[in-house]
Write a protein that holds these residues in place. Structure first.
Motif: not given
Length: 64
Positions: A44-64
């Motif tokens: 699910l890593h790739a789709c989570a990153r894509e969702a974070a990039e697509a979020c218009p308000t930058d509300a998604i934070v990815i912690e590696e």
């Protein structure tokens, strides 16, 4: 990898659900939430990153 949604930034556009429905949902307040507590499965890593990039308000934070 962990995914967090910053509630104050989320406006409920649901772009994340379109991109990663296995990772995100919308709660009763129309705010995105992560469906997975803790580490995401690697598949699910790739789709989570894509969702974070697509979020218009930058509300998604990815912690590696």
């Amino acid at each position: 990898m962990k995914v967090t949604v910053i509630e104050d930034k989320c406006c409920g556009f649901a772009t994340c659900i379109s991109v990663a429905p296995e990772v995100f949902d919308i709660d009763s307040d129309q705010i995105a939430v992560s469906l997975i507590d803790g580490d995401l499965p690697e598949r699910l890593h790739a789709c989570a990153r894509e969702a974070a990039e697509a979020c218009p308000t930058d509300a998604i934070v990815i912690e590696e």
